[in-house]
Design an enzyme around this catalytic site. Structure first.
Site, PDB file in Angstrom:
ATOM      1  N   ASP A 176       0.828  -1.209   0.000  1.00 53.73           N
ATOM      2  CA  ASP A 176       0.000   0.000   0.000  1.00 53.73           C
ATOM      3  C   ASP A 176       0.865   1.264   0.000  1.00 53.73           C
ATOM      4  OD1 ASP A 176      -2.390   1.406   0.120  1.00 53.73           O
ATOM      5  OD2 ASP A 176      -3.185   0.237   1.798  1.00 53.73           O
ATOM      6  N   ASP A 216     -10.670   1.921  -3.778  1.00 54.45           N
ATOM      7  CA  ASP A 216     -11.216   1.550  -2.469  1.00 54.45           C
ATOM      8  C   ASP A 216     -12.738   1.472  -2.521  1.00 54.45           C
ATOM      9  OD1 ASP A 216      -8.975   1.072  -1.032  1.00 54.45           O
ATOM     10  OD2 ASP A 216      -8.906   3.010  -0.021  1.00 54.45           O
TER      11      ASP A 216
END
Ligand code: DGJ
Length: 692
Positions: A440, A497
């Site tokens: 990430d 997301d």
């Protein structure tokens, strides 16, 4: 005059060096005959001159030069080490030709500079790859270096590039051509949600399935600049390079990232399929090339930071029953990470949550037949961490910079930082059976810096070499780091997301302009979407995830029996078909109804396809309009079947044949009339299988 050409059966790229200066692209489009005299073309294509112009037209070369009175943006902006501006005037020196490759070397002897442009054409994928390298005898300061500059077509009214945001990636923007510059520049230091480095220039009238289009992608993860410029004389140029000023120290060698470009005579899909194939078959280095893509389960939206071993085991058991094959433990397992404020930089297992380490969880997961993946955010640090307390100087940027998600960025250009991260990550990969890393990157850099990107790439390369069978996913708050540079080192991307299937449907379709299904992660989210609040039916959620590399991200304990049953069935369909689906070409369909977003995935052998026709909104007219298919063998017939007939609602009262069963029709009918689908609610999808 010297001339060169690169051909791949679909396109010709021709270049000429006219008067001793830098070569120019004189033609880029459908194949020219072998007999074409390129010197004649070079002369034939010269533009006329009239009043208000110089006595010779400054060339739109592979690196337009300010010193030549070029009336637009130059391809190189350079300063001496002391800051004095340099105005190079290159003279052509040499060409090196190979099988589908060309290197053109030019030199400015007075300034001690050598410019090398390299081109390669791929006859399989039809992607042209081009880079520019600059070598200097003494250190210089680089502000801007463009990859080889390509001309843009004149019979084109607009260009399509991509904007985006968190939970809203890949938004196409259409801008009419006009005099001056369309400039997209990303100064965030990562590829960014805001400006995906891609551009499509459609010829007039082009659609997804027909007409001409020229496509571009700059494969760099550190921020880029795109210039699409129409000069006062009408010529058009496209430039790509690193974001200006991101080479922060004087040096003697600079190189652009690869620019990927393609011409298509088959609409936007022609570009899309080339980019998809090139990424999947040439760029990605697969960890286990022969293994099928496993169905993922990711626990983030189920538990967030609240990790409880017994709960996670229960979730894993349920996920496996639904068809999951890889369990990914997301953020929250390390340091004392109970929220965003702490522990980034301390990649050690939290003993409060995992007193016996990760073994009990991994053993349980293996016992279910699943593999195990783990989340990291290696380039980041929280000030509340042992790592920061020991090395406050490892932070990139000033102490009083604005934090992002309450965290800071590590200076990845430092050897000691990379060494420490390699040590921490490899210790875990060595100790546990981890076959997957979710990597990430949740904040922008304090300032853009090419050395940061090179550092991250180097760390990834070292980890890949040490653990070649571990797959890595590129995630950056969803789709903040998606480019062919990072995807040369990773095998999956987290597109967004947003697990909202309605938003995903649109996003996935637009991202397919560049991205194949095999790398594009797509998860079935919770019934009530956490990022939009929307409640969507399980069938719609499941099929939208099944359009790409499928996974689940909801808490399986929330599923009703009906929802679990639908999800298990769609997942079984996906695993039964992934063998051809994950290498299929994604064609976007020209939908006659703006409410319908439709894709056709065609197997590499052309023997079968699946159409996903998503209904994103209610239609203006009463009945569904027939949906024309594309890319089929014109002489064949296809048996077509509506795979999710169970989703027909009571408000669909008629009898289109597909509702009753399979039908066999010619591809000519399918491609010129189209398929007639049943009436459906908004937020639903029809899935149609076709077999030759
Ligand atoms: C952002 C990612 O996009 C999410 O999927 C999740 O991994 C969180 N970070 C964890 O902090």
């Amino acid at each position: 005059m010297e001339c060169w050409r690169l051909d791949d059966g679909r396109q010709t790229l021709a270049l000429a060096m006219r008067a001793g200066g830098l070569p120019e692209v004189i033609y880029w489009g459908p194949p020219l005959p072998d007999s074409e005299d390129l010197a004649v073309i070079a002369r034939a294509g010269e533009i006329d001159m009239t009043g208000g112009m110089l006595d010779r037209t400054p060339p739109l070369s592979i690196c337009p030069e300010a010193a030549q009175s070029f009336p637009g943006q130059p391809g190189l902006v350079l300063h001496a080490e002391d800051g004095a501006p340099l105005l190079p005037a290159f003279r052509f020196e040499a060409a090196e030709t190979g099988d589908g490759t060309l290197a053109l070397v030019s030199r400015d002897t007075a300034l001690g500079l050598t410019l090398t442009a390299r081109f390669a054409i791929d006859r399989g994928t039809h992607i042209l790859t081009a880079t520019t390298a600059l070598a200097a005898d003494a250190p210089v300061r680089l502000h801007w270096l463009a990859a080889p500059v390509l001309p843009a077509p004149q019979l084109s009214d607009e260009m399509i590039d991509l904007a985006g945001r968190w939970c809203g990636e890949f938004q196409p923007i259409r801008t009419p051509w006009s005099p001056g510059i369309r400039l997209r520049e990303n100064r965030t230091g990562r590829t960014g949600h805001e400006h995906f480095p891609g551009l499509i220039v459609p010829g007039r009238g082009a659609t997804h399935t027909g007409g001409e289009a020229w496509g571009f992608h700059y494969g760099w993860s550190g921020g880029h600049r795109m210039i699409a410029e129409e000069l006062p004389d009408g010529r058009r140029q496209i430039q790509w390079g690193h974001a200006p000023g991101t080479e922060r120290t004087p040096a003697t060698r600079f190189e652009t990232a690869p620019l990927y470009a393609v011409y298509s005579a088959k609409g936007l899909n022609g570009c899309a399929v080339s980019f998809q194939r090139h990424l999947r078959d040439r760029i990605v280095t697969w960890a286990r090339p022969d293994a099928p893509r496993p169905v993922h389960y990711n626990c983030w939206e189920a538990v967030y930071f609240d990790h409880d071993l017994e709960e996670l085991k229960d979730i894993a058991t349920r996920a496996a029953r639904l068809g999951a094959e890889r369990f990914v433990l997301d953020d929250g397992w390390f340091g004392t990470r109970d929220d965003y404020t702490t522990s980034l930089g301390d990649w050690t297992i939290d003993p409060r949550k995992y007193p016996d380490g990760l073994t009990p969880l991994i053993d349980h997961i293996h016992g279910l037949g699943m593999t195990f993946g783990l989340w990291f955010e290696p380039e980041m640090i929280n000030t509340d961490s042992a790592a920061f307390r020991a090395h406050p100087d490892w932070r990139l940027g000033a102490a009083d910079q604005i934090p992002g998600r309450q965290q800071y960025v590590l200076d990845m250009s430092r050897d000691d930082v990379r060494e420490e991260l390699f040590g921490q990550i490899s210790a875990l990969l060595g100790r546990y059976a981890i076959d997957y890393i979710k990597w990430d990157h949740n904040r922008v850099l304090p300032y853009p810096d090419a050395a940061q990107t090179r550092g991250t790439h180097a760390l990834l390369d070292r980890l890949r070499a040490a653990f070649p069978t571990v797959e890595i996913e590129s995630c950056a708050s969803g789709g903040g780091r998606i480019d062919f540079g990072i995807l040369g080192r990773t095998q999956r991307l987290w597109l967004s997301d947003s697990n909202d299937a309605l938003e995903r449907l649109r996003m996935q379709a637009d991202a397919a302009m560049f991205l194949p299904a095999a790398v594009t992660g797509s998860h079935v989210g919770p019934r009530t979407c956490h990022t939009s609040g929307r409640i969507l039916d399980i069938s719609f959620r499941a099929w939208v995830a099944a359009m790409r590399h499928m996974g689940f991200e909801m808490d399986p304990r929330e599923l009703t029996d009906h929802e679990a049953d639908v999800l298990a069935r769609v997942t079984a369909w996906w695993t039964d078909n992934r063998g051809w689906l994950m290498t299929a070409d994604i064609h976007r369909l020209d939908s006659p109804d703006p409410a319908i977003i439709a894709e056709q995935h065609i197997s590499r052998d052309g023997g079968q396809f699946v159409v996903f026709a998503g209904r994103a909104a209610s239609s203006a007219q009463i009945a569904p309009r027939p949906l024309r298919l594309t890319g089929l063998d014109p002489e064949a017939s296809y048996e077509i079947t509506l795979l999710n007939r169970d989703d027909v609602t009571g408000l669909s009262r008629g009898q289109p044949a597909l509702k009753a069963g399979a039908e066999i029709v010619s591809s000519r009918y399918l491609m010129s009339h189209g398929i007639s689908l049943p009436w459906a609610f908004p937020g639903s999808i029809w899935v149609v299988n076709g077999r030759r």
